[in-house]
Design a protein around this motif. Structure first.
Motif, PDB file in Angstrom:
ATOM      1  N   HIS A  40      22.502  35.602  36.889  1.00  0.00           N
ATOM      2  CA  HIS A  40      23.162  34.874  37.988  1.00  0.00           C
ATOM      3  C   HIS A  40      23.276  35.740  39.241  1.00  0.00           C
ATOM      4  O   HIS A  40      24.296  35.703  39.943  1.00  0.00           O
ATOM      5  CB  HIS A  40      24.561  34.400  37.563  1.00  0.00           C
ATOM      6  N   ALA A  44      24.595  33.712  42.738  1.00  0.00           N
ATOM      7  CA  ALA A  44      25.919  34.226  43.100  1.00  0.00           C
ATOM      8  C   ALA A  44      25.924  34.750  44.535  1.00  0.00           C
ATOM      9  O   ALA A  44      26.876  34.518  45.294  1.00  0.00           O
ATOM     10  CB  ALA A  44      26.337  35.336  42.141  1.00  0.00           C
ATOM     11  N   ALA A  47      25.733  31.747  47.024  1.00  0.00           N
ATOM     12  CA  ALA A  47      26.942  30.919  47.039  1.00  0.00           C
ATOM     13  C   ALA A  47      28.199  31.722  47.353  1.00  0.00           C
ATOM     14  O   ALA A  47      29.303  31.160  47.368  1.00  0.00           O
ATOM     15  CB  ALA A  47      27.101  30.223  45.683  1.00  0.00           C
ATOM     16  N   ARG A  49      29.542  34.088  45.497  1.00  0.00           N
ATOM     17  CA  ARG A  49      30.357  34.182  44.289  1.00  0.00           C
ATOM     18  C   ARG A  49      30.133  35.494  43.530  1.00  0.00           C
ATOM     19  O   ARG A  49      30.335  35.550  42.322  1.00  0.00           O
ATOM     20  CB  ARG A  49      30.057  33.007  43.354  1.00  0.00           C
ATOM     21  N   ASP A  51      31.950  38.220  43.710  1.00  0.00           N
ATOM     22  CA  ASP A  51      33.245  38.670  43.184  1.00  0.00           C
ATOM     23  C   ASP A  51      33.626  37.897  41.919  1.00  0.00           C
ATOM     24  O   ASP A  51      34.166  38.473  40.968  1.00  0.00           O
ATOM     25  CB  ASP A  51      34.340  38.500  44.241  1.00  0.00           C
ATOM     26  N   GLN A  52      33.346  36.622  41.912  1.00  0.00           N
ATOM     27  CA  GLN A  52      33.619  35.809  40.728  1.00  0.00           C
ATOM     28  C   GLN A  52      32.772  36.283  39.552  1.00  0.00           C
ATOM     29  O   GLN A  52      33.258  36.375  38.412  1.00  0.00           O
ATOM     30  CB  GLN A  52      33.313  34.343  41.037  1.00  0.00           C
ATOM     31  N   GLN A  53      31.520  36.589  39.815  1.00  0.00           N
ATOM     32  CA  GLN A  53      30.657  37.129  38.766  1.00  0.00           C
ATOM     33  C   GLN A  53      31.190  38.462  38.245  1.00  0.00           C
ATOM     34  O   GLN A  53      31.183  38.722  37.038  1.00  0.00           O
ATOM     35  CB  GLN A  53      29.235  37.321  39.300  1.00  0.00           C
ATOM     36  N   SER A  56      34.090  37.974  35.918  1.00  0.00           N
ATOM     37  CA  SER A  56      33.596  37.487  34.630  1.00  0.00           C
ATOM     38  C   SER A  56      33.002  38.628  33.803  1.00  0.00           C
ATOM     39  O   SER A  56      33.238  38.727  32.590  1.00  0.00           O
ATOM     40  CB  SER A  56      32.541  36.403  34.860  1.00  0.00           C
TER      41      SER A  56
END
Length: 290
Positions: A40, A44, A47, A49, A51-53, A56
């Motif tokens: 991803h 990521a 988009a 994302r 930091d979100q990755q 996780s």
């Protein structure tokens, strides 16, 4: 001596055999795949994302520490921890780095020809991003898998329903009916073969793109075709093995009919492009045409 590798992107579709593909290539002596199947990275970044990755991956690292103490295969557990730590290092960089990304994929490659990132959601990337990915190395190739549209949709719906609180059969049927009634969601986007193929074909040299049906990939001729495309030896495969099948639930006759009608344009688009449509596809296409 380490050679310049073939970089393979497995770009979907979701619930169309990408995990089987990953497992087959991971066990292949000419391939080097690290233990994280879906990186991803590019989705990521595009988009916003990353930091979100990272969060996780941090959580996954914590779980791995606990699981490593219980594992009967210490070497495998340690390899997974190493791979995850190395990938976190890439994600923590302040900006996108093709060099760091490729360094992660190729670390430990040795003399194996192919390294890969099998992330189905890359199928949703823009043509511009796909074109950049195609230029990431001198030998970059893409595999896109398709599965009978109704079967893929129902498998994806069941996966979503299994992660949602409530009565599973009722929830699955509710999600399906919302979709066929026009609700747009990641479930339909991930199975939009027409849109994805249009982007892939506009961004990637045809000689570097292999589009296959899941139904024919998992056959000896299918695996032979895949290996020839990648320039590797054909190895035996376990075609009886199924992964991530999810909670079983039969479709009702009514839901099957409505799903076929909803997906008619996907069947027609693919049929215009490919002559070797699998039997399961043709059966559903014939039912729609009546």
């Amino acid at each position: 001596m380490t050679q310049e590798p073939t970089i393979l992107f497995g770009v979907g579709a979701t619930k169309a055999g990408t995990t089987w593909l990953y497992d087959y290539l991971s066990s292949h002596p000419d391939c080097h795949l690290r233990s994280i199947k879906e990186l991803h990275y590019f989705d990521a970044i595009d988009a916003g994302r990353v930091d979100q990755q990272l969060q996780s991956r941090y959580a996954a690292a914590g779980r791995l520490v606990t699981l490593a103490h219980k594992s009967s295969n210490v070497a495998s557990a340690e390899a997974r921890q190493t791979d995850l730590a190395d990938w976190i290092d890439v994600l923590e960089l302040p900006s996108e780095s093709s060099a760091a990304y490729l360094g992660y994929l190729t670390a430990g490659q040795g003399d194996r020809r192919v390294v890969a990132d099998i992330t189905p959601s890359y199928a949703l990337l823009s043509a511009a991003r796909l074109k950049k990915m195609a230029a990431i190395s001198p030998d970059t190739r893409f595999v896109y898998l398709m599965r009978d549209p109704v079967a893929r949709l129902w498998s994806h719906v069941r996966m979503v329903a299994s992660r949602t609180a409530g009565n599973f059969p009722a929830k699955a049927r509710e999600i399906l009916r919302n979709i066929v009634n026009g609700e747009t969601s990641s479930v339909t986007n991930r199975g939009d073969y027409a849109a994805t193929l249009t982007r892939l074909q506009s961004a990637i040299d045809p000689s570097r793109l292999l589009v296959m049906f899941q139904e024919t990939l998992m056959t000896t001729p299918g695996v032979t075709r895949l290996c020839r495309f990648l320039g590797i030896r054909t190895q035996p495969a376990d075609f009886s093995r199924r992964v991530h099948e999810g909670t079983p639930l039969a479709m009702t006759v009514e839901d099957h009919a409505s799903a076929r009608a909803f997906l008619r344009s996907q069947y027609e688009f693919v049929a215009r492009q490919f002559s070797d449509i699998p039997d399961a596809w043709r059966m559903n296409m014939n039912e729609v045409a009546r």
